[in-house]
Structure formats: structure tokens, C-alpha cells
Design a protein around this motif. Structure first.
Motif, PDB file in Angstrom:
ATOM      1  N   ALA A   1       0.821  -1.209   0.000  1.00  0.00           N
ATOM      2  CA  ALA A   1       0.000   0.000   0.000  1.00  0.00           C
ATOM      3  C   ALA A   1       0.859   1.266   0.000  1.00  0.00           C
ATOM      4  CB  ALA A   1      -0.934   0.003   1.211  1.00  0.00           C
ATOM      5  N   ALA A   2       1.900   1.288   0.836  1.00  0.00           N
ATOM      6  CA  ALA A   2       2.749   2.479   0.944  1.00  0.00           C
ATOM      7  C   ALA A   2       3.744   2.519  -0.208  1.00  0.00           C
ATOM      8  CB  ALA A   2       3.482   2.472   2.274  1.00  0.00           C
ATOM      9  N   GLN A   3       3.869   3.686  -0.834  1.00  0.00           N
ATOM     10  CA  GLN A   3       4.721   3.847  -2.002  1.00  0.00           C
ATOM     11  C   GLN A   3       5.685   5.018  -1.809  1.00  0.00           C
ATOM     12  OE1 GLN A   3       4.826   1.829  -4.802  1.00  0.00           O
ATOM     13  NE2 GLN A   3       3.586   0.570  -3.422  1.00  0.00           N
ATOM     14  N   PRO A   4       6.840   4.986  -2.522  1.00  0.00           N
ATOM     15  CA  PRO A   4       7.793   6.094  -2.424  1.00  0.00           C
ATOM     16  C   PRO A   4       7.161   7.404  -2.905  1.00  0.00           C
ATOM     17  CG  PRO A   4       8.775   4.199  -3.541  1.00  0.00           C
ATOM     18  CD  PRO A   4       7.323   3.918  -3.421  1.00  0.00           C
ATOM     19  N   ILE A   5       7.472   8.485  -2.210  1.00  0.00           N
ATOM     20  CA  ILE A   5       6.927   9.800  -2.518  1.00  0.00           C
ATOM     21  C   ILE A   5       7.818  10.511  -3.536  1.00  0.00           C
ATOM     22  CG2 ILE A   5       6.352  12.068  -1.551  1.00  0.00           C
ATOM     23  CD1 ILE A   5       4.421   9.896  -0.698  1.00  0.00           C
ATOM     24  N   THR A   6       7.207  11.189  -4.475  1.00  0.00           N
ATOM     25  CA  THR A   6       7.938  11.965  -5.476  1.00  0.00           C
ATOM     26  C   THR A   6       8.767  13.054  -4.800  1.00  0.00           C
ATOM     27  OG1 THR A   6       6.268  11.546  -7.155  1.00  0.00           O
ATOM     28  CG2 THR A   6       7.664  13.472  -7.486  1.00  0.00           C
ATOM     29  N   LYS A   7       9.988  13.258  -5.296  1.00  0.00           N
ATOM     30  CA  LYS A   7      10.907  14.214  -4.668  1.00  0.00           C
ATOM     31  C   LYS A   7      10.640  15.632  -5.166  1.00  0.00           C
ATOM     32  CE  LYS A   7      14.508  10.811  -3.683  1.00  0.00           C
ATOM     33  NZ  LYS A   7      15.913  10.384  -3.897  1.00  0.00           N
ATOM     34  N   LYS A   8       9.498  16.149  -4.757  1.00  0.00           N
ATOM     35  CA  LYS A   8       9.150  17.557  -4.950  1.00  0.00           C
ATOM     36  C   LYS A   8       8.856  18.121  -3.571  1.00  0.00           C
ATOM     37  CE  LYS A   8       6.429  18.770  -8.335  1.00  0.00           C
ATOM     38  NZ  LYS A   8       5.296  18.834  -9.302  1.00  0.00           N
ATOM     39  N   PRO A   9       9.261  19.371  -3.311  1.00  0.00           N
ATOM     40  CA  PRO A   9       9.111  19.919  -1.953  1.00  0.00           C
ATOM     41  C   PRO A   9       7.704  19.791  -1.388  1.00  0.00           C
ATOM     42  CG  PRO A   9      10.477  21.370  -3.269  1.00  0.00           C
ATOM     43  CD  PRO A   9       9.974  20.314  -4.197  1.00  0.00           C
ATOM     44  N   ARG A  10       6.697  20.065  -2.204  1.00  0.00           N
ATOM     45  CA  ARG A  10       5.328  19.994  -1.702  1.00  0.00           C
ATOM     46  C   ARG A  10       4.963  18.565  -1.303  1.00  0.00           C
ATOM     47  NH1 ARG A  10       0.736  22.794  -1.680  1.00  0.00           N
ATOM     48  NH2 ARG A  10      -1.221  21.649  -1.735  1.00  0.00           N
ATOM     49  N   TYR A  11       5.302  17.610  -2.140  1.00  0.00           N
ATOM     50  CA  TYR A  11       4.966  16.225  -1.850  1.00  0.00           C
ATOM     51  C   TYR A  11       5.745  15.707  -0.635  1.00  0.00           C
ATOM     52  CZ  TYR A  11       2.653  16.186  -6.414  1.00  0.00           C
ATOM     53  OH  TYR A  11       1.828  16.447  -7.480  1.00  0.00           O
ATOM     54  N   GLN A  12       6.989  16.145  -0.504  1.00  0.00           N
ATOM     55  CA  GLN A  12       7.771  15.740   0.662  1.00  0.00           C
ATOM     56  C   GLN A  12       7.164  16.312   1.944  1.00  0.00           C
ATOM     57  OE1 GLN A  12      10.586  13.658   0.727  1.00  0.00           O
ATOM     58  NE2 GLN A  12       9.976  13.228  -1.390  1.00  0.00           N
ATOM     59  N   GLU A  13       6.644  17.534   1.875  1.00  0.00           N
ATOM     60  CA  GLU A  13       5.981  18.133   3.035  1.00  0.00           C
ATOM     61  C   GLU A  13       4.701  17.384   3.393  1.00  0.00           C
ATOM     62  OE1 GLU A  13       4.370  22.458   4.705  1.00  0.00           O
ATOM     63  OE2 GLU A  13       5.129  22.293   2.644  1.00  0.00           O
ATOM     64  N   LEU A  14       3.943  16.983   2.365  1.00  0.00           N
ATOM     65  CA  LEU A  14       2.741  16.187   2.620  1.00  0.00           C
ATOM     66  C   LEU A  14       3.095  14.889   3.342  1.00  0.00           C
ATOM     67  CD1 LEU A  14       0.724  16.551  -0.710  1.00  0.00           C
ATOM     68  CD2 LEU A  14       0.013  17.348   1.534  1.00  0.00           C
ATOM     69  N   ALA A  15       4.153  14.233   2.879  1.00  0.00           N
ATOM     70  CA  ALA A  15       4.557  12.973   3.506  1.00  0.00           C
ATOM     71  C   ALA A  15       5.026  13.190   4.935  1.00  0.00           C
ATOM     72  CB  ALA A  15       5.659  12.316   2.679  1.00  0.00           C
TER      73      ALA A  15
END
Length: 349
Positions: free
Chosen positions: A90-104
Motif C-alpha cells: 500500500a505504501a509507495q515512495p513519494i515523489t521528490k518535490k518539496p510539496r509532496y515531501q511536506e505532505l509525507a
């Protein structure tokens, strides 16, 4: 008279030959235009140009899906038009964009498990205030749109019992699911400001309601649908939404105030049963077969469809869905019979 322009975003899934999520989105989109990275690295998103006709939209979707499938294949990936992960963790690697990293960082596992694919339809409106009125008008019809295009019953190698498991997963976010009644655009702004001040949202872009007025463009965005399995289903969805917006603009009022529990129940039933079960008329709370709820939607927008010369397109699309089944019906049948759900939903060049 110019009809409102419209466009579509489709989120699509990258998997390996065996169906495991494949985190290669950056390489896949590197040489493509109008394709974006998404929250997880196994997802990509296509954005059509602004369109004036359903025919134009279909042409763009066909070309963009084909180019993206080709680029995916070159990276050893299969491209799926499917709402949730059919296989894999279910859990997947997060895209390396600042916004997505903040969401994670702030939302943890909720973000990492958000590998779900929806279809977002944008339709232009005269101004932001009109956008809030149109959003109110569209609220009763969102469950019918969800049921019509549901495409996510199989999650991690099991039948979830829901036609749209994606909708259930997206409603875990703090500001998602059926939207509130909006008294004005100032009311919308105040609700967003409350969420941001409380820390439940980073900003207004995290408003994930099933329909929302845009904060930076004179449009409304309808986010209720799974990504449809086929282009024809996406065109049907977008055409119905465009007709709903036209109908709302012609009315001019603020739209009906619905009982929130009735609206929530209507959405939940649509997500669970899709086309094959019962639903609710969100305006009255009347239990009805979902086919009748969809028929009431069709009748509601028929004058706008006539104006768009889209009556036949919509009638044929709805009839095909009811007779042959949508993505959820077809996936569930294939799963029961031991057939490959991946092949059923794979996008080919």
C-alpha cells in the motif's frame, strides 16, 4: 453563443510486468509535454489542453494516453487506467518535490498510501462567485457521476466489496468528499483559512472536495470520479459535467441546500454499489435504483446536451455502461473468473 470550455486531468498508474507498482514516473515523463509527476512515484498525470467540443477532448485523450503508454513501455512499465493498486504494498515512495515531501512529513502513512488515480474535470465559469454557485448546484449529482465511472473494486489482490475503493481512500483526508454548501466565495475562503490556521491543510490546493471552485482560475473542478477505464467513459463524464455547469449557470441561483447526511449517504452508496445497486436522490433522500438516479441526471441536463449536440453521445454512453458495465463491473467479473485485471485496464500505445 460560446459554451464553457473544459479540460481533463487523468491520473494513471505505472506497474511492472507482474503488476507491482513501479516508481519510474520521473523517467517516463521526462520527454513529454502536458504530463506531470504525482504524489507517489508510481503515478503520472496527463493534462489535456482546454477544449471546445467532446470530439476535440477525445482526440487529445487518445493521443496523450498513447504517447504516455509508449514512454512507459520504454521504461519497462505498463500504464494502467485504474483507480487503486491491484497488487503490491500500500505504501509507495513519494515523489521528490518539496510539496509532496511536506505532505509525507505531515500526513505520514496517509500520504504514502495515496497511490490512487482519479479523473478531474475543469469547466470554466464567469468568475469565482459563479464557481461557488455552480459547486452548490452540482452537489446532488456527484454520486451519480461516481457510480457511472467507478473503476477501483480490486485492491492489493482482493475484492474490496466497493465499486470505488479509491473514493473511500481519498475521503480520509481532512478536507475531502462531499463538499459543504457555500454561501459565497468569501465563505469558501473563510473555510480554507480555518483549515490552514488549524494545520489540517497546507494551503487551498489541499481542498480535495468532490467539487471545488478554483482559487486561481475562473473554473470549477469536479474530482469525484475514479480514472475511467476507457477514453469514451472519460468523454462521457466530462460532457455530463459540462452540461451540469451550463444548467447551473442558466439557473443563476445558489443551488439547493441539501441535508449533509443524505448527501454523504448518497456518495457512500455510489462508492459501494456503483451501477449495480441502489442509490439515493440526494435532493429528496428517496431511495432509488442507481440506474434511475442516473436517468434523473440525464433528464436534468438534457437541454444543455441538446445545445452541445451531445444527446446521442451521452445516451449511448449511459446505455453502454448500464448494459455492458463500467470498469468496476468488468474488473470484478475478471477477478472472479481468474482473468488478468491488469490486461483489462492497460493503456496501450
Amino acid at each position: 453563443m460560446r459554451h464553457p470550455l473544459f479540460g481533463v486531468e487523468e491520473e494513471l498508474l505505472l506497474v511492472s510486468a507482474t503488476g507491482q507498482p513501479l516508481p519510474r514516473s520521473k523517467a517516463v515523463v521526462a520527454d513529454l509535454q502536458d504530463v506531470e509527476l504525482e504524489l507517489t512515484r508510481a503515478m503520472v498525470e496527463i493534462n489535456t489542453p482546454v477544449c471546445d467540443t467532446s470530439t476535440e477532448l477525445r482526440v487529445h485523450l487518445a493521443e496523450m494516453r498513447s504517447k504516455l503508454a509508449k514512454a512507459a513501455a520504454e521504461q519497462g512499465a505498463r500504464l494502467l487506467a485504474i483507480g487503486v493498486l491491484p497488487h503490491g504494498e500500500a505504501a509507495q515512495p513519494i515523489t521528490k518535490k518539496p510539496r509532496y515531501q511536506e505532505l509525507a512529513e505531515q500526513w505520514g502513512l496517509l500520504a504514502r498510501e495515496q497511490c490512487v488515480c482519479g479523473c478531474h474535470v475543469h469547466v470554466d465559469v464567469p468568475d469565482k462567485e459563479a464557481g461557488t454557485k455552480v459547486s452548490n448546484h452540482l452537489r446532488p449529482w456527484l454520486p451519480a457521476l461516481l457510480a457511472l465511472t467507478a473503476n477501483s473494486p480490486i485492491y492489493r489482490q482482493q475484492d474490496t466489496g466497493f465499486a470505488s475503493w479509491r473514493w473511500l481512500m481519498t475521503t480520509r483526508w481532512p478536507c475531502a468528499g462531499p463538499p459543504p454548501y457555500l454561501e459565497s466565495f468569501e465563505h469558501f475562503d473563510a473555510l480554507v483559512a480555518m483549515h490552514v490556521a488549524a494545520g489540517t491543510l497546507i494551503d487551498e490546493r489541499m481542498v480535495y472536495w468532490d467539487v471545488r471552485p478554483s482559487t486561481h482560475l475562473p473554473t470549477v473542478e469536479v474530482r469525484v470520479s475514479d480514472v475511467p477505464r476507457t477514453i469514451d467513459e472519460t468523454v462521457l463524464l466530462a460532457t455530463l459535467i459540462r452540461a451540469l455547469v451550463m444548467t447551473a449557470l442558466d439557473d443563476g441561483g445558489r443551488g439547493p441546500k441539501l441535508e449533509p447526511e443524505v448527501l454523504r449517504a448518497a456518495h457512500w452508496l455510489a462508492a459501494r454499489d456503483g451501477l449495480t445497486g441502489g442509490g439515493l436522490d440526494a435532493r429528496s433522500g428517496e431511495p432509488l435504483p442507481m440506474a434511475e438516479v442516473i436517468e434523473r441526471l440525464r433528464r436534468h441536463v438534457e437541454p444543455a446536451l441538446q445545445e452541445l449536440d451531445a444527446v446521442e453521445l451521452v445516451n449511448d454512453g449511459i446505455q453502454r455502461a448500464l448494459v455492458d458495465g463500467n470498469g468496476a463491473v468488468k474488473q470484478r467479473k475478471a477477478f472472479r473468473e481468474g482473468r488478468d485485471v491488469l490486461a483489462l485496464t492497460e493503456v496501450t500505445p
